[in-house]
Scaffold this motif. Structure first.
Motif, PDB file in Angstrom:
ATOM      1  N   ILE A  32       0.735  -1.195  -0.214  1.00  0.00           N
ATOM      2  CA  ILE A  32      -0.083   0.086   0.077  1.00  0.00           C
ATOM      3  C   ILE A  32       0.769   1.244   0.088  1.00  0.00           C
ATOM      4  CG2 ILE A  32      -1.555   1.390   1.320  1.00  0.00           C
ATOM      5  CD1 ILE A  32      -2.878  -1.073   2.371  1.00  0.00           C
ATOM      6  N   ASP A  33       1.958   1.323   0.795  1.00  0.00           N
ATOM      7  CA  ASP A  33       2.881   2.509   0.885  1.00  0.00           C
ATOM      8  C   ASP A  33       3.621   2.632  -0.319  1.00  0.00           C
ATOM      9  OD1 ASP A  33       2.025   2.624   3.583  1.00  0.00           O
ATOM     10  OD2 ASP A  33       4.044   1.427   4.469  1.00  0.00           O
ATOM     11  N   ARG A  34       3.907   1.407  -1.086  1.00  0.00           N
ATOM     12  CA  ARG A  34       4.572   1.530  -2.401  1.00  0.00           C
ATOM     13  C   ARG A  34       3.562   2.191  -3.513  1.00  0.00           C
ATOM     14  NH1 ARG A  34       9.096  -0.546  -5.157  1.00  0.00           N
ATOM     15  NH2 ARG A  34       9.269   0.603  -7.061  1.00  0.00           N
ATOM     16  N   MET A  35       2.271   1.701  -3.413  1.00  0.00           N
ATOM     17  CA  MET A  35       1.178   2.227  -4.302  1.00  0.00           C
ATOM     18  C   MET A  35       0.942   3.752  -4.188  1.00  0.00           C
ATOM     19  SD  MET A  35      -0.826   1.128  -6.848  1.00  0.00           S
ATOM     20  CE  MET A  35      -2.479   1.240  -7.590  1.00  0.00           C
ATOM     21  N   ASP A  93     -12.224  -0.307  -3.043  1.00  0.00           N
ATOM     22  CA  ASP A  93     -11.348   0.143  -4.188  1.00  0.00           C
ATOM     23  C   ASP A  93     -10.887  -1.068  -4.932  1.00  0.00           C
ATOM     24  OD1 ASP A  93      -9.509   1.201  -5.985  1.00  0.00           O
ATOM     25  OD2 ASP A  93      -9.100   2.855  -4.780  1.00  0.00           O
ATOM     26  N   PRO A  94     -10.954  -1.132  -6.307  1.00  0.00           N
ATOM     27  CA  PRO A  94     -10.382  -2.552  -6.989  1.00  0.00           C
ATOM     28  C   PRO A  94      -8.822  -2.248  -7.037  1.00  0.00           C
ATOM     29  CG  PRO A  94     -12.038  -1.177  -8.470  1.00  0.00           C
ATOM     30  CD  PRO A  94     -11.866  -0.454  -6.952  1.00  0.00           C
ATOM     31  N   ALA A  95      -8.280  -1.318  -6.815  1.00  0.00           N
ATOM     32  CA  ALA A  95      -6.866  -1.463  -6.532  1.00  0.00           C
ATOM     33  C   ALA A  95      -6.655  -2.090  -5.075  1.00  0.00           C
ATOM     34  CB  ALA A  95      -6.120   0.027  -6.650  1.00  0.00           C
ATOM     35  N   MET A  96      -7.303  -1.791  -4.128  1.00  0.00           N
ATOM     36  CA  MET A  96      -6.829  -2.248  -2.903  1.00  0.00           C
ATOM     37  C   MET A  96      -7.338  -3.852  -2.892  1.00  0.00           C
ATOM     38  SD  MET A  96      -6.119  -1.218   0.189  1.00  0.00           S
ATOM     39  CE  MET A  96      -5.829  -2.006   1.874  1.00  0.00           C
ATOM     40  N   ILE A  97      -8.504  -4.205  -3.588  1.00  0.00           N
ATOM     41  CA  ILE A  97      -8.490  -5.553  -3.441  1.00  0.00           C
ATOM     42  C   ILE A  97      -7.325  -6.428  -4.094  1.00  0.00           C
ATOM     43  CG2 ILE A  97     -10.322  -7.190  -4.808  1.00  0.00           C
ATOM     44  CD1 ILE A  97     -12.441  -5.122  -4.339  1.00  0.00           C
ATOM     45  N   GLN A  98      -6.785  -5.770  -5.384  1.00  0.00           N
ATOM     46  CA  GLN A  98      -5.736  -6.356  -6.099  1.00  0.00           C
ATOM     47  C   GLN A  98      -4.475  -6.337  -5.320  1.00  0.00           C
ATOM     48  OE1 GLN A  98      -5.587  -7.733  -9.220  1.00  0.00           O
ATOM     49  NE2 GLN A  98      -7.751  -7.414  -9.094  1.00  0.00           N
ATOM     50  N   LEU A  99      -4.489  -5.507  -4.384  1.00  0.00           N
ATOM     51  CA  LEU A  99      -3.128  -5.465  -3.558  1.00  0.00           C
ATOM     52  C   LEU A  99      -3.344  -6.656  -2.422  1.00  0.00           C
ATOM     53  CD1 LEU A  99      -2.188  -1.653  -2.843  1.00  0.00           C
ATOM     54  CD2 LEU A  99      -1.087  -3.257  -4.356  1.00  0.00           C
ATOM     55  N   GLU A 100      -4.414  -6.575  -1.990  1.00  0.00           N
ATOM     56  CA  GLU A 100      -4.754  -7.727  -0.896  1.00  0.00           C
ATOM     57  C   GLU A 100      -4.551  -9.206  -1.404  1.00  0.00           C
ATOM     58  OE1 GLU A 100      -8.593  -6.818   0.641  1.00  0.00           O
ATOM     59  OE2 GLU A 100      -8.010  -5.596   2.012  1.00  0.00           O
ATOM     60  N   LEU A 101      -5.021  -9.199  -2.786  1.00  0.00           N
ATOM     61  CA  LEU A 101      -4.767 -10.550  -3.433  1.00  0.00           C
ATOM     62  C   LEU A 101      -3.250 -10.819  -3.708  1.00  0.00           C
ATOM     63  CD1 LEU A 101      -7.784 -10.751  -6.038  1.00  0.00           C
ATOM     64  CD2 LEU A 101      -7.426 -12.099  -4.034  1.00  0.00           C
ATOM     65  N   ALA A 102      -2.623  -9.852  -3.888  1.00  0.00           N
ATOM     66  CA  ALA A 102      -1.314 -10.061  -4.439  1.00  0.00           C
ATOM     67  C   ALA A 102      -0.375 -10.258  -3.009  1.00  0.00           C
ATOM     68  CB  ALA A 102      -0.737  -8.729  -4.859  1.00  0.00           C
ATOM     69  N   THR A 140      -3.943  11.233  -6.581  1.00  0.00           N
ATOM     70  CA  THR A 140      -4.307  10.917  -5.111  1.00  0.00           C
ATOM     71  C   THR A 140      -4.918   9.805  -4.978  1.00  0.00           C
ATOM     72  OG1 THR A 140      -4.397  13.391  -4.781  1.00  0.00           O
ATOM     73  CG2 THR A 140      -5.300  12.036  -3.079  1.00  0.00           C
ATOM     74  N   TRP A 141      -4.437   8.774  -4.131  1.00  0.00           N
ATOM     75  CA  TRP A 141      -5.112   7.445  -4.098  1.00  0.00           C
ATOM     76  C   TRP A 141      -5.553   7.116  -2.495  1.00  0.00           C
ATOM     77  CZ3 TRP A 141      -3.013   2.624  -2.224  1.00  0.00           C
ATOM     78  CH2 TRP A 141      -4.187   1.369  -2.285  1.00  0.00           C
ATOM     79  N   ASP A 142      -6.602   7.016  -2.084  1.00  0.00           N
ATOM     80  CA  ASP A 142      -7.306   6.702  -0.871  1.00  0.00           C
ATOM     81  C   ASP A 142      -7.020   5.144  -0.662  1.00  0.00           C
ATOM     82  OD1 ASP A 142      -8.375   6.595   1.564  1.00  0.00           O
ATOM     83  OD2 ASP A 142      -9.944   7.652   0.977  1.00  0.00           O
ATOM     84  N   ALA A 143      -5.979   4.966   0.070  1.00  0.00           N
ATOM     85  CA  ALA A 143      -5.773   3.260   0.347  1.00  0.00           C
ATOM     86  C   ALA A 143      -6.849   2.756   1.569  1.00  0.00           C
ATOM     87  CB  ALA A 143      -4.365   3.217   1.002  1.00  0.00           C
ATOM     88  N   ASN A 144      -7.888   3.692   2.140  1.00  0.00           N
ATOM     89  CA  ASN A 144      -8.447   3.537   3.250  1.00  0.00           C
ATOM     90  C   ASN A 144      -9.768   2.656   2.729  1.00  0.00           C
ATOM     91  OD1 ASN A 144      -6.600   4.136   5.143  1.00  0.00           O
ATOM     92  ND2 ASN A 144      -7.237   6.359   5.174  1.00  0.00           N
TER      93      ASN A 144
END
Length: 283
Positions: free
Chosen positions: A26-29, A47-56, A39-43
Protein backbone atom coordinates in the motif's frame (compact mmCIF):
# COMPACT_ATOMS: atom_id res chain seq x y z
CA UNK A 1 25.08 -39.57 14.84
CA UNK A 2 23.67 -36.05 14.94
CA UNK A 3 20.27 -35.77 16.61
CA UNK A 4 18.21 -34.29 13.78
CA UNK A 5 15.40 -33.27 16.12
CA UNK A 6 17.82 -31.12 18.14
CA UNK A 7 18.75 -28.98 15.14
CA UNK A 8 17.10 -25.54 14.82
CA UNK A 9 14.20 -25.25 12.41
CA UNK A 10 15.62 -24.03 9.08
CA UNK A 11 14.17 -20.97 7.41
CA UNK A 12 14.90 -21.24 3.71
CA UNK A 13 12.92 -18.09 2.88
CA UNK A 14 11.95 -15.39 5.35
CA UNK A 15 8.45 -16.00 6.59
CA UNK A 16 6.20 -13.02 5.83
CA UNK A 17 3.39 -11.47 7.78
CA UNK A 18 0.36 -10.83 5.56
CA UNK A 19 -0.56 -7.51 7.19
CA UNK A 20 3.03 -6.24 7.08
CA UNK A 21 3.40 -7.31 3.45
CA UNK A 22 0.10 -5.65 2.51
CA UNK A 23 1.05 -2.40 4.24
CA UNK A 24 4.36 -2.27 2.37
CA UNK A 25 2.51 -2.72 -0.92
CA UNK A 26 0.00 0.00 0.00
CA UNK A 27 2.80 2.41 0.91
CA UNK A 28 4.50 1.71 -2.41
CA UNK A 29 1.23 2.20 -4.28
CA UNK A 30 0.63 5.58 -2.57
CA UNK A 31 4.17 6.72 -3.34
CA UNK A 32 3.95 5.71 -7.00
CA UNK A 33 0.54 7.42 -7.35
CA UNK A 34 1.82 10.62 -5.77
CA UNK A 35 4.75 10.65 -8.20
CA UNK A 36 2.24 10.64 -11.07
CA UNK A 37 0.12 13.38 -9.48
CA UNK A 38 -2.63 10.96 -8.52
CA UNK A 39 -4.21 11.04 -5.10
CA UNK A 40 -5.14 7.52 -4.06
CA UNK A 41 -7.10 6.78 -0.88
CA UNK A 42 -5.84 3.45 0.46
CA UNK A 43 -8.49 3.37 3.18
CA UNK A 44 -11.31 2.43 0.85
CA UNK A 45 -11.49 -1.37 1.02
CA UNK A 46 -13.89 -1.55 -1.94
CA UNK A 47 -11.39 0.13 -4.25
CA UNK A 48 -10.43 -2.34 -7.04
CA UNK A 49 -6.77 -1.38 -6.57
CA UNK A 50 -7.00 -2.23 -2.86
CA UNK A 51 -8.61 -5.58 -3.65
CA UNK A 52 -5.77 -6.35 -6.08
CA UNK A 53 -3.15 -5.46 -3.46
CA UNK A 54 -4.79 -7.72 -0.88
CA UNK A 55 -4.84 -10.58 -3.37
CA UNK A 56 -1.21 -9.95 -4.32
CA UNK A 57 -0.14 -9.99 -0.64
CA UNK A 58 -2.05 -13.24 -0.06
CA UNK A 59 -0.51 -15.01 -3.05
CA UNK A 60 2.97 -13.75 -2.15
CA UNK A 61 2.57 -15.32 1.28
CA UNK A 62 1.17 -18.54 -0.25
CA UNK A 63 4.03 -18.78 -2.75
CA UNK A 64 6.62 -18.30 0.00
CA UNK A 65 4.96 -21.09 1.99
CA UNK A 66 5.06 -23.45 -1.01
CA UNK A 67 8.73 -22.72 -1.68
CA UNK A 68 9.62 -23.14 1.99
CA UNK A 69 7.85 -26.52 2.12
CA UNK A 70 9.50 -27.74 -1.08
CA UNK A 71 12.94 -26.65 0.15
CA UNK A 72 12.43 -28.19 3.62
CA UNK A 73 11.60 -31.52 1.99
CA UNK A 74 15.12 -31.58 0.57
CA UNK A 75 16.53 -31.42 4.11
CA UNK A 76 17.02 -34.81 5.77
CA UNK A 77 15.36 -33.91 9.08
CA UNK A 78 12.12 -32.88 7.36
CA UNK A 79 12.05 -34.92 4.16
CA UNK A 80 9.24 -37.48 3.86
CA UNK A 81 7.82 -39.99 1.41
CA UNK A 82 9.03 -39.86 -2.18
CA UNK A 83 11.29 -36.86 -1.49
CA UNK A 84 13.11 -38.89 1.16
CA UNK A 85 13.40 -41.81 -1.27
CA UNK A 86 15.20 -39.51 -3.72
CA UNK A 87 17.57 -38.32 -0.99
CA UNK A 88 18.30 -41.95 -0.14
CA UNK A 89 19.01 -42.80 -3.78
CA UNK A 90 21.90 -40.31 -3.75
CA UNK A 91 23.62 -42.69 -1.30
CA UNK A 92 22.58 -45.76 -3.32
CA UNK A 93 19.95 -46.67 -0.75
CA UNK A 94 16.39 -47.86 -1.38
CA UNK A 95 13.54 -48.00 1.08
CA UNK A 96 12.92 -51.53 2.35
CA UNK A 97 9.36 -52.91 2.16
CA UNK A 98 7.48 -51.59 5.17
CA UNK A 99 10.28 -49.21 6.20
CA UNK A 100 9.08 -45.92 7.68
CA UNK A 101 10.66 -42.49 7.17
CA UNK A 102 12.36 -42.42 10.59
CA UNK A 103 14.28 -45.65 10.00
CA UNK A 104 15.27 -44.62 6.46
CA UNK A 105 16.64 -41.30 7.80
CA UNK A 106 18.84 -43.28 10.21
CA UNK A 107 20.18 -45.40 7.36
CA UNK A 108 20.95 -42.30 5.29
CA UNK A 109 22.96 -40.86 8.18
CA UNK A 110 24.78 -44.16 8.64
CA UNK A 111 25.59 -44.27 4.94
CA UNK A 112 27.26 -40.85 5.12
CA UNK A 113 29.36 -41.47 8.25
CA UNK A 114 29.94 -45.17 7.57
CA UNK A 115 30.81 -44.84 3.91
CA UNK A 116 34.33 -46.16 4.37
CA UNK A 117 34.86 -49.87 3.72
CA UNK A 118 37.35 -49.86 6.59
CA UNK A 119 34.97 -51.53 8.98
CA UNK A 120 33.64 -48.73 11.19
CA UNK A 121 30.75 -49.41 13.56
CA UNK A 122 28.52 -47.16 11.43
CA UNK A 123 29.49 -49.13 8.32
CA UNK A 124 28.47 -52.44 9.89
CA UNK A 125 25.22 -50.96 11.22
CA UNK A 126 24.39 -49.49 7.81
CA UNK A 127 24.87 -52.86 6.14
CA UNK A 128 22.89 -54.74 8.81
CA UNK A 129 19.93 -52.33 8.80
CA UNK A 130 19.89 -52.37 5.01
CA UNK A 131 19.74 -56.17 5.01
CA UNK A 132 16.41 -56.55 6.82
CA UNK A 133 13.82 -54.21 8.31
CA UNK A 134 13.77 -56.32 11.50
CA UNK A 135 17.26 -55.09 12.47
CA UNK A 136 16.78 -52.45 15.16
CA UNK A 137 20.37 -51.94 16.28
CA UNK A 138 23.70 -53.73 16.44
CA UNK A 139 26.81 -53.72 18.59
CA UNK A 140 30.25 -54.61 17.20
CA UNK A 141 33.53 -55.42 18.92
CA UNK A 142 36.76 -57.37 18.61
CA UNK A 143 38.54 -59.34 21.33
CA UNK A 144 42.24 -58.63 21.60
CA UNK A 145 44.07 -59.04 18.29
CA UNK A 146 41.59 -61.55 16.94
CA UNK A 147 40.37 -60.17 13.57
CA UNK A 148 36.91 -61.65 14.18
CA UNK A 149 34.24 -58.95 14.25
CA UNK A 150 31.56 -59.86 16.77
CA UNK A 151 28.15 -58.51 15.76
CA UNK A 152 25.26 -58.54 18.22
CA UNK A 153 21.91 -57.96 16.52
CA UNK A 154 18.93 -56.42 18.29
CA UNK A 155 15.62 -57.23 16.61
CA UNK A 156 12.56 -54.99 16.28
CA UNK A 157 10.39 -57.85 17.52
CA UNK A 158 9.05 -57.68 21.09
CA UNK A 159 11.88 -58.59 23.45
CA UNK A 160 14.55 -57.81 20.86
CA UNK A 161 15.70 -61.41 20.40
CA UNK A 162 17.02 -61.99 16.87
CA UNK A 163 15.94 -65.23 15.21
CA UNK A 164 18.42 -67.50 13.50
CA UNK A 165 16.98 -66.60 10.10
CA UNK A 166 17.60 -62.90 10.78
CA UNK A 167 21.15 -63.63 11.95
CA UNK A 168 21.78 -65.56 8.74
CA UNK A 169 20.54 -62.62 6.65
CA UNK A 170 22.86 -60.19 8.46
CA UNK A 171 25.80 -62.60 8.14
CA UNK A 172 25.23 -62.91 4.39
CA UNK A 173 25.00 -59.13 3.99
CA UNK A 174 28.26 -58.55 5.87
CA UNK A 175 30.08 -61.18 3.80
CA UNK A 176 28.85 -59.83 0.47
CA UNK A 177 31.46 -58.74 -2.12
CA UNK A 178 32.17 -55.05 -1.73
CA UNK A 179 31.41 -55.15 2.00
CA UNK A 180 33.69 -57.75 3.54
CA UNK A 181 37.37 -56.96 3.95
CA UNK A 182 39.73 -59.84 3.19
CA UNK A 183 41.02 -59.95 6.76
CA UNK A 184 37.63 -59.85 8.48
CA UNK A 185 35.61 -62.72 9.90
CA UNK A 186 32.17 -62.23 11.40
CA UNK A 187 30.51 -63.86 14.39
CA UNK A 188 26.86 -62.80 14.29
CA UNK A 189 24.69 -63.40 17.36
CA UNK A 190 21.58 -62.11 19.05
CA UNK A 191 22.14 -59.10 21.31
CA UNK A 192 19.63 -60.49 23.82
CA UNK A 193 21.63 -62.85 25.98
CA UNK A 194 19.75 -62.35 29.25
CA UNK A 195 16.04 -62.90 29.75
CA UNK A 196 14.97 -61.93 33.25
CA UNK A 197 11.71 -62.93 34.90
CA UNK A 198 10.02 -60.26 37.00
CA UNK A 199 7.78 -60.68 40.07
CA UNK A 200 6.17 -57.66 41.71
CA UNK A 201 3.63 -57.13 44.47
CA UNK A 202 1.14 -54.50 43.35
CA UNK A 203 -1.09 -52.49 45.65
CA UNK A 204 -3.96 -50.74 43.91
CA UNK A 205 -5.75 -47.59 44.97
CA UNK A 206 -9.34 -48.13 46.26
CA UNK A 207 -11.00 -47.00 43.01
CA UNK A 208 -8.61 -48.69 40.51
CA UNK A 209 -10.06 -51.42 38.26
CA UNK A 210 -8.91 -54.96 39.05
CA UNK A 211 -8.00 -55.42 35.37
CA UNK A 212 -5.02 -53.10 35.95
CA UNK A 213 -3.12 -56.05 37.41
CA UNK A 214 -3.31 -57.92 34.12
CA UNK A 215 -2.44 -54.80 32.11
CA UNK A 216 0.81 -54.43 34.05
CA UNK A 217 2.21 -57.67 32.62
CA UNK A 218 2.23 -56.53 29.01
CA UNK A 219 2.96 -52.92 29.98
CA UNK A 220 6.33 -53.78 31.54
CA UNK A 221 7.42 -55.85 28.54
CA UNK A 222 6.36 -53.09 26.13
CA UNK A 223 8.02 -50.35 28.20
CA UNK A 224 11.29 -52.26 28.23
CA UNK A 225 11.13 -52.83 24.51
CA UNK A 226 10.44 -49.11 23.89
CA UNK A 227 13.73 -48.00 25.46
CA UNK A 228 15.69 -46.10 22.81
CA UNK A 229 19.18 -47.35 23.75
CA UNK A 230 18.47 -50.88 24.88
CA UNK A 231 21.97 -52.19 24.21
CA UNK A 232 23.99 -51.98 27.41
CA UNK A 233 21.00 -50.85 29.49
CA UNK A 234 20.86 -52.45 32.96
CA UNK A 235 17.56 -53.80 34.25
CA UNK A 236 17.27 -52.14 37.64
CA UNK A 237 14.68 -52.62 40.32
CA UNK A 238 14.14 -48.86 40.27
CA UNK A 239 13.30 -49.04 36.55
CA UNK A 240 10.74 -51.76 37.22
CA UNK A 241 9.14 -49.76 40.03
CA UNK A 242 9.00 -46.53 38.01
CA UNK A 243 7.44 -48.18 34.98
CA UNK A 244 4.92 -50.19 37.02
CA UNK A 245 3.57 -47.09 38.79
CA UNK A 246 0.65 -46.53 36.46
CA UNK A 247 -2.32 -44.35 37.46
CA UNK A 248 -4.30 -46.42 39.95
CA UNK A 249 -1.23 -48.14 41.42
CA UNK A 250 -0.41 -46.93 44.95
CA UNK A 251 2.62 -49.11 45.72
CA UNK A 252 5.05 -51.55 44.13
CA UNK A 253 7.33 -54.07 45.83
CA UNK A 254 9.82 -55.85 43.54
CA UNK A 255 10.50 -59.47 44.53
CA UNK A 256 12.36 -60.57 41.39
CA UNK A 257 14.95 -59.82 40.33
CA UNK A 258 16.45 -59.77 43.80
CA UNK A 259 19.05 -57.23 42.67
CA UNK A 260 19.81 -55.06 39.65
CA UNK A 261 20.77 -57.03 36.54
CA UNK A 262 23.83 -55.57 34.81
CA UNK A 263 24.00 -55.60 31.00
CA UNK A 264 27.23 -55.89 29.09
CA UNK A 265 27.91 -53.03 26.70
CA UNK A 266 27.12 -55.31 23.77
CA UNK A 267 24.03 -57.03 25.11
CA UNK A 268 20.39 -56.34 25.78
CA UNK A 269 18.29 -57.59 28.67
CA UNK A 270 14.75 -58.69 27.88
CA UNK A 271 11.94 -59.21 30.35
CA UNK A 272 10.62 -62.75 30.33
CA UNK A 273 7.68 -63.87 32.47
CA UNK A 274 6.01 -61.13 34.51
CA UNK A 275 4.25 -62.36 37.66
CA UNK A 276 1.89 -59.94 39.36
CA UNK A 277 1.01 -60.58 43.01
CA UNK A 278 -2.13 -58.87 44.29
CA UNK A 279 -1.10 -56.75 47.25
CA UNK A 280 -4.60 -55.54 48.03
CA UNK A 281 -5.75 -51.93 48.05
CA UNK A 282 -4.46 -48.89 49.84
CA UNK A 283 -4.12 -45.16 49.41
Amino acid sequence: MIDLEALPDPEVLKSIDHEEWLQNMIDRMVAESDALGITWDANVSSDPAMIQLELAAFYAMLFTSYVNEAARNQILAFSTGADLDHLASFYNLARLPGEDDTRLRVRIQLATIGGSVGGTKERFKSVAMGADIRVRDIATWRVGRDPTVNVAVLSTEIGGNASQSLLNIVQTALEAPGVKLVSDRYEVMSAVRQIVDVTIIVTLSPDAPASLLQELESHLVTARDAEVDLLGLDLTRAWITANAMLPGVSNIAVQLPASDVVAGSNEAIAIGTVTIVDGGRSR
